[in-house]
Scaffold this motif. Sequence first.
Motif, PDB file in Angstrom:
ATOM      1  N   ASP A   1       0.896  -1.271   0.091  1.00 22.19           N
ATOM      2  CA  ASP A   1       0.083   0.054   0.060  1.00 22.19           C
ATOM      3  C   ASP A   1       0.802   1.278  -0.141  1.00 22.19           C
ATOM      4  OD1 ASP A   1      -2.490  -1.427  -0.126  1.00 22.19           O
ATOM      5  OD2 ASP A   1      -2.666  -1.809   1.956  1.00 22.19           O
ATOM      6  N   ALA A   2       2.063   1.340  -0.650  1.00 26.81           N
ATOM      7  CA  ALA A   2       2.763   2.383  -0.612  1.00 26.81           C
ATOM      8  C   ALA A   2       2.370   3.353  -1.759  1.00 26.81           C
ATOM      9  CB  ALA A   2       4.332   2.106  -1.071  1.00 26.81           C
ATOM     10  N   GLU A   3       2.483   4.765  -1.440  1.00 28.98           N
ATOM     11  CA  GLU A   3       2.013   5.460  -2.518  1.00 28.98           C
ATOM     12  C   GLU A   3       2.880   5.473  -3.686  1.00 28.98           C
ATOM     13  OE1 GLU A   3       1.804  10.442  -3.303  1.00 28.98           O
ATOM     14  OE2 GLU A   3       1.862   9.775  -1.209  1.00 28.98           O
ATOM     15  N   VAL A   4       2.433   5.131  -4.970  1.00 26.75           N
ATOM     16  CA  VAL A   4       3.249   5.115  -6.112  1.00 26.75           C
ATOM     17  C   VAL A   4       3.204   6.539  -6.655  1.00 26.75           C
ATOM     18  CG1 VAL A   4       3.265   4.109  -8.513  1.00 26.75           C
ATOM     19  CG2 VAL A   4       2.584   2.668  -6.356  1.00 26.75           C
ATOM     20  N   VAL A   5       4.365   6.717  -7.028  1.00 23.31           N
ATOM     21  CA  VAL A   5       4.864   7.956  -7.678  1.00 23.31           C
ATOM     22  C   VAL A   5       5.176   7.741  -9.226  1.00 23.31           C
ATOM     23  CG1 VAL A   5       6.333  10.172  -7.830  1.00 23.31           C
ATOM     24  CG2 VAL A   5       5.580   9.109  -5.711  1.00 23.31           C
ATOM     25  N   GLN A   6       5.665   6.840  -9.497  1.00 20.26           N
ATOM     26  CA  GLN A   6       6.234   6.474 -10.846  1.00 20.26           C
ATOM     27  C   GLN A   6       6.175   4.857 -10.821  1.00 20.26           C
ATOM     28  OE1 GLN A   6       9.768   8.119 -12.480  1.00 20.26           O
ATOM     29  NE2 GLN A   6      10.318   5.939 -12.937  1.00 20.26           N
ATOM     30  N   GLU A   7       5.657   4.080 -11.881  1.00 22.98           N
ATOM     31  CA  GLU A   7       5.865   3.025 -12.160  1.00 22.98           C
ATOM     32  C   GLU A   7       6.933   2.634 -12.688  1.00 22.98           C
ATOM     33  OE1 GLU A   7       2.551   1.135 -14.094  1.00 22.98           O
ATOM     34  OE2 GLU A   7       1.109   1.859 -12.632  1.00 22.98           O
ATOM     35  N   PRO A   8       7.712   1.413 -13.031  1.00 20.47           N
ATOM     36  CA  PRO A   8       9.015   1.146 -13.652  1.00 20.47           C
ATOM     37  C   PRO A   8       9.167   1.704 -15.016  1.00 20.47           C
ATOM     38  CG  PRO A   8       8.159  -0.721 -12.578  1.00 20.47           C
ATOM     39  CD  PRO A   8       7.066   0.221 -12.386  1.00 20.47           C
ATOM     40  N   THR A   9       9.843   2.720 -15.215  1.00 19.56           N
ATOM     41  CA  THR A   9      10.113   3.086 -16.371  1.00 19.56           C
ATOM     42  C   THR A   9      11.506   3.296 -16.973  1.00 19.56           C
ATOM     43  OG1 THR A   9       8.171   4.738 -15.685  1.00 19.56           O
ATOM     44  CG2 THR A   9       9.734   5.883 -17.440  1.00 19.56           C
ATOM     45  N   GLU A  10      11.730   3.233 -18.452  1.00 17.53           N
ATOM     46  CA  GLU A  10      12.922   3.492 -18.525  1.00 17.53           C
ATOM     47  C   GLU A  10      13.180   5.004 -19.037  1.00 17.53           C
ATOM     48  OE1 GLU A  10      16.408   1.939 -20.045  1.00 17.53           O
ATOM     49  OE2 GLU A  10      14.966   0.641 -19.706  1.00 17.53           O
TER      50      GLU A  10
END
Length: 139
Positions: free
Chosen positions: A106-115
């Motif tokens: 349940d962590a707040e996602v700022v950015q999904e895995p991104t190249e």
Amino acid sequence: MIDMDITIHTCSLPHTDPDASLAFYRDALGFEVRSDVGQGTMRWITVGPADQPGTSILLAPPAADPGATEDERRTITEMMAKGTYGWILLATRDLDTTFEKVQAGDAEVVQEPTEQPYGIRDCAFRDPAGNLVRIQELR
């Protein structure tokens, strides 16, 4: 050149809720708790990767600095609320699995895995105090 024997031992991040921060760093990131001193919101919690005993993160109450003025404390609180005060860059060999495990907590996602255009692949979360936690994939 001067020959120095210096390592990075501990870095610090502020916390506003020690129990929530402890849950994030211990349960979501999998760090071991090395010490937890103080009481209430005035707790200093040291965590780190179990396989790296010489490197730690100290989670500390931001208002504990006796040299900080009320204006400085207010500014720190405002910056923490916006997520612009503290940040850390971590690394892993398996970014996708790490992202899934942290997101499941349940962590707040700022950015999904991104190249990224500058040659790295990473993701980002906010910890309970608003600190930015970026996780970079080791290649």
